[in-house]
Design an enzyme around this catalytic site. Structure first.
Site, short mmCIF file in Angstrom:
data_model
loop_
_atom_site.label_atom_id
_atom_site.label_comp_id
_atom_site.label_asym_id
_atom_site.label_seq_id
_atom_site.Cartn_x
_atom_site.Cartn_y
_atom_site.Cartn_z
N ALA A 183 -133.48 69.90 16.10
CA ALA A 183 -134.63 69.13 15.58
C ALA A 183 -134.46 67.65 15.91
CB ALA A 183 -134.75 69.33 14.07
N ASP A 184 -133.26 67.13 15.72
CA ASP A 184 -132.97 65.75 16.09
C ASP A 184 -133.21 65.52 17.58
OD1 ASP A 184 -132.23 64.62 13.66
OD2 ASP A 184 -130.15 65.27 13.85
N LEU A 185 -132.65 66.40 18.40
CA LEU A 185 -132.73 66.22 19.84
C LEU A 185 -134.17 66.29 20.34
CD1 LEU A 185 -129.63 68.38 20.79
CD2 LEU A 185 -129.79 65.89 20.92
#
Length: 402
Positions: A183-185
């Site tokens: 999700a961050d990436l």
């Protein structure tokens, strides 16, 4: 006005001459800024003097050089091709220095909770007054407005809330997170994409704008067929293990000494697969992909029986001969030792201030001239130690008052 950079270390590449002020920490924002740095942008990472980016303390593993400082491998993954300056943004001098940086920047990236930057004196309106050409990337957990805008954004929580974990795992009763902070990436990748679009529009309008991304939006943005399965067909996807829910056979199968994955994604491949293993492609219940999906357990048993007496290497060789896409399961170590990985420039050596020469995963993009010559855009630099470029602040302030 541009920042003073020695010619020997001045970045090159598609984004050379672009200045990015990176206020982000953790992973989503730093990954977005690193993507721009990989392409030649001059990225100035602004960190808290007390410890810097949170990921400097995330470990183990840490690497401890002879001098005694420890370096977090987590921090090293998202901060190559950047400079580091330390500013206390709760202090008048720190805010003044940031204003000087913003005045000369093309892009500012931040992932504070909604409202924090406003309280520090850098609201959208104030940033536009400082620099009307500034493009701002703002990344949040669940969006900057709506009933849950104030929630903090952490990857695994976002994976769960955005539905990704519900379709990942061995079964609906055994959901799993993805093994990297996806999700961050993804939020970082979408954010970098949005910044480049805003910079292109600035070429026409002469003005910057604000780009917003969130962990929630990034995951929903890659729902792909799982999204339309619900929005169009009214069916809710579930975790189905290592076998595709809409294509059969497509997944992981045991061999005599390990496992292989196959992707039989067309009727032509199905016939080729059956011919290669002496199977009847027209067996009742298997004559088309929808039939095979409906009878996936039977198909999986048939493939498993055909594979059980072969080693992984034997199967991969045979599948290659008959033209059926297949692959093995590699460990992370095996990926980085694989010659194909190295051939794609996915490993780079850089000189780190405390660790010496280290090897990092490299950027995923390559560029070529029209005649096929690969272009070497950027001499990569190691992630900086905290405050390594603090002299940049003084030179920037001096330049402002000339």
């Amino acid at each position: 006005m541009t920042f003073p950079v020695p010619s020997a270390t001045r970045p090159t590449g598609p984004l050379a001459g672009l200045t990015v002020v990176d206020l982000t920490r953790a992973l989503a924002g730093p990954h977005a800024a690193m993507m721009l740095g990989d392409l030649g942008a001059d990225v100035i990472k602004v960190e808290n003097p007390q410890g810097g980016d949170d990921t400097r303390g995330w470990g183990p593993p840490f690497v401890e050089p002879d001098r005694g400082e420890r370096e977090s491998t987590y921090f090293l993954c998202a901060n190559r091709n950047k400079k580091s300056v330390t500013l206390d943004l709760k202090d008048d001098a720190g805010r003044a220095a940031l204003r000087a940086l913003v005045r000369q920047a093309d892009v500012l990236m931040e992932n504070f909770r909604p409202g924090v930057l406003d309280r520090l004196g850098f609201s959208q309106q104030q940033l536009a007054e400082i620099n009307s050409r500034l493009v701002v990337l703002s990344i949040s957990g669940f969006g900057h407005d709506g009933p849950e805008a104030a929630r903090a954004g952490y990857d695994q929580i976002a994976q769960g809330e955005a539905g990704l974990m519900s379709v990942t795992g061995s079964a609906p009763t055994d959901v799993q997170r993805v093994g990297v902070p996806i999700a961050d990436l993804l939020a970082g990748m979408y954010g970098a994409f949005g910044v480049l679009a805003a910079l292109q529009e600035r070429e026409r309008t002469g003005r910057g704008q604000v780009v917003r991304a969130s962990l929630l939006a990034a995951v929903v943005g890659v729902h792909a067929f799982q999204g339309t399965k619900w929005t169009v067909a009214g069916q809710t996807g579930e975790a189905s293990g290592n076998h595709h829910p809409s294509i059969s056979p497509y997944g992981l199968f045991d061999t005599a000494d390990g496992a292989v994955q196959i992707a039989v994604g067309s009727e032509g491949l199905w016939r080729r697969f059956c011919d290669g293993f002496g199977l009847d492609a027209t067996t009742p219940g298997m004559e088309s992909n929808p039939h095979r999906v409906a009878n996936s357990k039977q198909v999986q048993e048939m493939v498993s029986d055909a594979f059980a007496l072969h080693t992984t290497d034997e199967l991969l060789s045979k599948l290659d001969r008959i033209g059926v896409p297949a692959g093995r399961i590699r460990s992370i170590r095996e990926v980085y030792e694989w010659e194909q990985t190295r051939s794609q420039g996915l490993l780079i050596d850089v000189d780190h201030e405390t660790l010496g020469t280290i090897t990092l995963p490299g950027p995923p993009l390559r560029f070529f001239d029209s005649d096929g010559t690969e272009l070497t855009h950027n001499q990569h630099t190691a992630p900086p130690v905290l405050g390594a470029d603090n002299d940049l602040i003084e030179s920037t302030l001096l330049a402002e008052h000339r």
